[in-house]
Design a protein around this motif. Structure first.
Motif, short mmCIF file in Angstrom:
data_model
loop_
_atom_site.label_atom_id
_atom_site.label_comp_id
_atom_site.label_asym_id
_atom_site.label_seq_id
_atom_site.Cartn_x
_atom_site.Cartn_y
_atom_site.Cartn_z
N TRP A 74 0.67 -1.15 -0.05
CA TRP A 74 0.16 0.06 -0.09
C TRP A 74 0.96 1.07 -0.14
O TRP A 74 0.64 2.19 -0.64
N PHE A 75 1.93 1.19 0.78
CA PHE A 75 2.92 2.38 1.01
C PHE A 75 3.22 2.79 -0.52
O PHE A 75 3.44 3.83 -0.81
N LEU A 76 3.97 1.73 -1.12
CA LEU A 76 4.76 2.01 -1.95
C LEU A 76 3.79 2.49 -3.40
O LEU A 76 4.58 3.26 -4.28
N TYR A 77 2.75 1.97 -3.48
CA TYR A 77 1.86 2.11 -5.03
C TYR A 77 0.54 3.05 -4.50
O TYR A 77 -0.19 3.24 -5.45
N ARG A 78 0.41 3.38 -3.24
CA ARG A 78 -0.78 4.15 -2.97
C ARG A 78 -0.57 5.38 -2.32
O ARG A 78 -1.57 6.16 -1.85
N THR A 79 0.56 5.78 -1.91
CA THR A 79 1.09 7.01 -1.22
C THR A 79 1.96 8.06 -1.83
O THR A 79 2.76 7.31 -2.59
N ARG A 80 1.95 9.21 -1.45
CA ARG A 80 2.84 10.03 -2.04
C ARG A 80 4.34 9.84 -1.79
O ARG A 80 5.11 9.80 -2.40
N ALA A 81 4.38 9.53 -0.33
CA ALA A 81 5.70 9.30 0.09
C ALA A 81 6.41 7.74 -0.77
O ALA A 81 7.49 7.91 -0.80
N GLY A 82 5.43 7.02 -0.87
CA GLY A 82 6.04 5.78 -1.48
C GLY A 82 6.61 6.04 -2.97
O GLY A 82 7.25 5.85 -3.67
N LEU A 83 5.71 7.18 -3.60
CA LEU A 83 5.85 7.46 -5.15
C LEU A 83 7.29 8.34 -4.97
O LEU A 83 8.19 7.98 -5.91
N ILE A 84 7.58 9.01 -3.93
CA ILE A 84 8.91 9.84 -3.80
C ILE A 84 9.93 8.83 -3.68
O ILE A 84 11.03 9.02 -4.29
N LEU A 85 9.83 7.82 -2.84
CA LEU A 85 10.65 6.80 -2.64
C LEU A 85 11.14 5.88 -4.13
O LEU A 85 12.26 5.72 -4.28
N ARG A 86 10.14 5.64 -4.64
CA ARG A 86 10.25 5.10 -5.95
C ARG A 86 11.04 6.07 -7.01
O ARG A 86 11.95 5.42 -7.78
N ALA A 87 10.56 7.09 -6.85
CA ALA A 87 11.36 8.28 -7.78
C ALA A 87 12.84 8.37 -7.78
O ALA A 87 13.63 8.58 -8.61
N VAL A 88 13.20 8.35 -6.27
CA VAL A 88 14.48 8.45 -6.03
C VAL A 88 15.40 7.19 -6.47
O VAL A 88 16.50 7.26 -6.89
#
Length: 305
Positions: free
Chosen positions: A154-168
């Motif tokens: 949920w965190f990685l694919y449903r939250t803004r923080a997860g999106l930022i982590l994946r972007a990094v």
């Protein structure tokens, strides 16, 4: 069916340390950092967690000590690879070798000591025929690992923080240009991964085999590393892979107990042979790996260059 229930329960128990460590490593790699030090972190956490549990009389304090040990080792690794831009592969291997020696030193006074194995059961559900013995008489950390896999998905694919982590992990230069603190994000990811590896190691010495034996992790840190590409960096696939490898491990023990006419050494090799086989099969599809793997995995990021 009576014989199958304890096998399923044992497979869940054996898969839990693999899943905890692999989920932590997945978060590391989603941020673009590969940490090969999981074996060493698990060993130090297993030794320290057991020592603290024996001295304090509380396994939960032991778990906390194990998680802290893993996080501290991950912080040292982060200082080397994130701030000093050292080679991630070399530092990870050094961390594993360092952990082997440190764990042996910490655990030496506790060789032969044991902890009383506690029994756990979920009231009501544990009384269900077959399912109760198979699924609902586990240590709380077994269920915590499952919840963690769901929460990370949920965190990685449903939250803004997860999106930022994946972007990094995909493009740290672009994330830095947008104003995100790439180094601090990677540090947080590494601390989380270290704590997960620490919990996995402490689980080995406090629950799975409630005693300390030198090098007791026995390569599970490396299997956890292999689980991340096996799962194509997806938390729920890590869950499936961890229980698959846990089941293979328990099957080898069961076959030995049944007296299957195969050398015990060959049976002990099965989990590791399965790991190699899975990696070989996955690596045949290069495009599939390229699509799912974080684009900047293993690459050094230096701000303003």
């Amino acid at each position: 069916m009576d014989a199958l229930a304890p096998l399923i329960a044992a497979a869940l128990m054996a898969g839990t340390p693999l899943m905890l460590a692999a989920l932590g490593l997945l978060v590391n790699e989603k941020s673009g950092v590969i940490n090969l030090g999981s074996e060493g972190m698990m060993l130090v956490a297993a030794a320290l967690g057991f020592a603290v549990a024996v001295e304090s009389g509380s396994t939960w304090v032991g778990f906390a000590a194990g998680a802290l040990a893993g996080a501290i080792m991950a912080a040292g690794f982060a200082w080397l690879v994130v701030w000093l831009s050292a080679n991630q592969i070399a530092c990870g291997l050094a961390l594993s070798i360092f952990g082997v020696g440190v764990s042996a030193s910490i655990g030496l006074p506790y060789v032969g000591a044991t902890l009383k194995a506690a029994s756990w059961a979920i009231p009501g559900l544990s009384e269900i025929p077959f399912l109760g013995r198979a699924l609902f008489q586990q240590h709380p950390l077994v269920y915590t690992a499952i919840v963690l896999a769901l929460a990370l998905s949920w965190f990685l694919y449903r939250t803004r923080a997860g999106l930022i982590l994946r972007a990094v992990g995909e493009s740290p230069e672009s994330a830095h240009a947008l104003g995100y603190p790439v180094r601090r994000i990677r540090l947080a990811a590494l601390l989380f991964g270290g704590a997960c590896c620490g919990l996995a190691g402490a689980f080995m010495s406090l629950v799975y085999t409630p005693m300390w034996v030198e090098n007791m992790v026995a390569g599970r840190g490396w299997i956890a590393l292999a689980l991340t590409p096996f799962a194509t960096w997806r938390p729920m696939r890590v869950l499936v892979g961890a229980y698959l490898f846990g089941g293979i491990t328990i099957l080898t023990f069961h076959m030995q107990a049944l007296g299957v006419p195969i050398a015990s050494q060959l049976l002990s090799m099965l989990p590791y042979l399965a790991t190699i086989l899975v990696l070989v099969l996955i690596s045949r599809n290069v495009d599939w790996i390229r699509i799912n793997m974080p684009a900047s995995l293993g690459r050094v990021f230096i701000p303003n260059r």
